[in-house]
Write a protein that holds these residues in place. Structure first.
Motif, mmCIF file in Angstrom:
data_model
loop_
_atom_site.group_PDB
_atom_site.id
_atom_site.type_symbol
_atom_site.label_atom_id
_atom_site.label_comp_id
_atom_site.label_asym_id
_atom_site.label_seq_id
_atom_site.Cartn_x
_atom_site.Cartn_y
_atom_site.Cartn_z
ATOM 1 N N ARG A 173 68.695 -55.863 23.956
ATOM 2 C CA ARG A 173 69.036 -57.201 23.906
ATOM 3 C C ARG A 173 69.081 -57.881 22.637
ATOM 4 N N CYS A 174 68.752 -57.374 21.788
ATOM 5 C CA CYS A 174 68.710 -57.888 20.267
ATOM 6 C C CYS A 174 70.362 -57.293 19.876
ATOM 7 N N GLY A 175 71.095 -56.467 20.664
ATOM 8 C CA GLY A 175 72.271 -55.930 20.229
ATOM 9 C C GLY A 175 71.991 -54.761 19.452
ATOM 10 N N ARG A 176 71.080 -54.142 19.668
ATOM 11 C CA ARG A 176 70.974 -52.800 18.801
ATOM 12 C C ARG A 176 71.022 -51.701 19.918
ATOM 13 N N GLN A 177 72.046 -51.315 20.426
ATOM 14 C CA GLN A 177 72.086 -50.418 21.630
ATOM 15 C C GLN A 177 71.944 -48.985 21.042
ATOM 16 N N GLY A 178 72.407 -48.783 19.831
ATOM 17 C CA GLY A 178 72.393 -47.433 19.231
ATOM 18 C C GLY A 178 70.771 -47.066 18.971
ATOM 19 N N GLU A 179 70.160 -47.963 18.456
ATOM 20 C CA GLU A 179 68.648 -47.738 18.064
ATOM 21 C C GLU A 179 67.746 -47.602 19.401
ATOM 22 N N ALA A 180 68.133 -48.409 20.415
ATOM 23 C CA ALA A 180 67.624 -48.291 21.882
ATOM 24 C C ALA A 180 67.722 -46.943 22.396
ATOM 25 N N LEU A 181 69.006 -46.246 22.342
ATOM 26 C CA LEU A 181 69.119 -44.890 22.724
ATOM 27 C C LEU A 181 68.526 -44.045 22.113
ATOM 28 N N ALA A 182 68.184 -44.172 20.699
ATOM 29 C CA ALA A 182 67.579 -43.214 19.664
ATOM 30 C C ALA A 182 66.150 -43.337 20.111
ATOM 31 N N VAL A 183 65.526 -44.213 20.600
ATOM 32 C CA VAL A 183 64.318 -44.286 21.010
ATOM 33 C C VAL A 183 64.096 -43.364 22.164
ATOM 34 N N PHE A 184 65.070 -43.379 23.076
ATOM 35 C CA PHE A 184 64.818 -42.454 24.420
ATOM 36 C C PHE A 184 64.889 -40.844 23.733
ATOM 37 N N HIS A 185 65.921 -40.738 22.776
ATOM 38 C CA HIS A 185 65.778 -39.501 22.455
ATOM 39 C C HIS A 185 64.636 -38.804 21.853
ATOM 40 N N ARG A 186 64.008 -39.662 20.849
ATOM 41 C CA ARG A 186 62.824 -39.249 20.374
ATOM 42 C C ARG A 186 61.569 -39.264 21.297
ATOM 43 N N THR A 187 61.700 -40.100 21.861
ATOM 44 C CA THR A 187 60.393 -40.078 23.190
ATOM 45 C C THR A 187 60.559 -38.719 23.979
ATOM 46 N N ARG A 188 61.891 -38.172 24.238
ATOM 47 C CA ARG A 188 62.392 -37.141 25.166
ATOM 48 C C ARG A 188 61.713 -35.850 24.378
ATOM 49 N N ALA A 189 62.219 -35.777 22.821
ATOM 50 C CA ALA A 189 61.862 -34.985 22.178
ATOM 51 C C ALA A 189 60.178 -34.608 21.987
ATOM 52 N N HIS A 190 59.582 -35.832 21.709
ATOM 53 C CA HIS A 190 58.093 -35.519 21.626
ATOM 54 C C HIS A 190 57.455 -35.350 22.879
ATOM 55 N N LEU A 191 57.977 -35.518 24.113
ATOM 56 C CA LEU A 191 57.325 -35.409 25.300
ATOM 57 C C LEU A 191 57.323 -33.573 25.356
ATOM 58 N N ASP A 192 58.692 -33.349 24.944
ATOM 59 C CA ASP A 192 58.902 -31.997 25.282
ATOM 60 C C ASP A 192 58.046 -30.941 24.414
ATOM 61 N N ASP A 193 57.855 -31.634 23.167
ATOM 62 C CA ASP A 193 57.157 -30.770 21.849
ATOM 63 C C ASP A 193 55.742 -30.858 22.266
ATOM 64 N N GLU A 194 55.133 -31.880 22.496
ATOM 65 C CA GLU A 194 53.598 -32.095 22.957
ATOM 66 C C GLU A 194 53.139 -31.512 24.225
ATOM 67 N N LEU A 195 54.005 -31.702 25.409
ATOM 68 C CA LEU A 195 53.419 -31.601 26.808
ATOM 69 C C LEU A 195 54.317 -30.894 27.481
ATOM 70 N N GLY A 196 55.671 -30.504 26.933
ATOM 71 C CA GLY A 196 56.555 -29.649 27.813
ATOM 72 C C GLY A 196 57.081 -30.643 29.157
ATOM 73 N N LEU A 197 57.238 -31.817 28.625
ATOM 74 C CA LEU A 197 57.523 -32.595 29.998
ATOM 75 C C LEU A 197 58.942 -33.393 29.655
ATOM 76 N N GLN A 198 59.394 -33.905 30.508
ATOM 77 C CA GLN A 198 60.767 -34.696 30.394
ATOM 78 C C GLN A 198 60.155 -36.183 30.827
ATOM 79 N N PRO A 199 61.037 -36.990 30.022
ATOM 80 C CA PRO A 199 60.799 -38.735 30.311
ATOM 81 C C PRO A 199 60.688 -38.819 31.780
ATOM 82 N N SER A 200 60.012 -39.883 32.149
ATOM 83 C CA SER A 200 59.871 -40.319 33.394
ATOM 84 C C SER A 200 61.104 -40.950 34.265
ATOM 85 N N ALA A 201 61.105 -41.131 35.360
ATOM 86 C CA ALA A 201 62.285 -41.412 36.211
ATOM 87 C C ALA A 201 62.628 -43.061 35.556
#
Length: 225
Positions: A173-201
């Protein structure tokens, strides 16, 4: 001792329960004498005669509203019920709840089971309060304030997907679409590394909506999806 009694103001706590909390199962020659000594010192610290002896224990005779922890839980509950219907009123209540904090819950209250369990409850409720507060801010369009707080919240709680979801929306909403997508990728990597899980639906759906630039993302109350 004060913390243990304040967790249940107005209700007696037995000598046995107090001893178990204060000394965590360690052997003590005369627990009752030790508690009486603590009570005497505690009465000197209180502004009013709030500590009363009762048969086989003590009671902190104050109103629940006089205890910050109880007052915090009340503000958090009241604010949560207003998020969807009156977000501005919810923000006032939730921010008032946060102002009661001075650091980690019951930091110096010892290792007793009651205080540790209560501390865990308060810390979890503080996080859910932040989720409610952010949802209310997003509902009124205060996206920049949401981004400012969510950055540190996501850093401190990288596995809490609700914060990640809210940060993605606020950044978009602040016009920072690239950063928003980067948050998703960091979260996905962290979930995979720590728990072996994928992001929620929910998080995957937010990612897809941002990629598609879904107009619904800019609507009021989109943060409460």
């Amino acid at each position: 001792m004060l913390a243990t009694l304040a967790l249940d103001p107005g209700r007696p706590v037995s000598y046995g329960d107090l001893a178990a909390e204060l000394w965590s199962g360690r052997a003590l020659g005369n627990a009752r004498n030790a508690l009486q000594a603590h009570a005497a010192r505690l009465r000197k610290l209180l502004d009013e005669p709030a500590l009363r002896a009762v048969p086989n224990g003590y009671v902190l005779d104050v109103s629940p509203g006089d205890v910050d922890a109880t007052h915090f839980l009340d503000l958090a509950a009241r604010g949560s019920t207003l998020v969807a219907t009156d977000p501005r009123a919810a923000i006032d209540l939730l921010e008032a709840g946060l102002l009661l904090w001075r650091g980690p819950a019951l930091l110096d209250a010892g290792d007793g089971l009651r205080c540790r369990a209560a501390a865990a409850l308060f810390e979890e409720r503080r996080l859910t309060l932040w989720e409610d507060l952010t949802t209310a801010r997003l509902a009124i369009g205060d996206d920049a304030a949401a981004v400012a707080d969510l950055g540190s919240l996501v850093t401190a709680n990288p596995l809490r997907e609700a914060f990640c979801d809210q940060l993605m929306l606020a950044l978009y909403r602040c016009g920072r679409q690239g950063e928003a997508l980067a948050v998703f990728h960091r979260t996905r990597a962290h979930l995979d590394d720590e728990l072996g899980l994928q992001p929620s639906a929910r998080l995957r759906r937010r990612y897809a909506d941002i990629l598609a630039q879904d107009p619904a993302l800019t609507h009021r109350f989109a943060g409460a999806r």
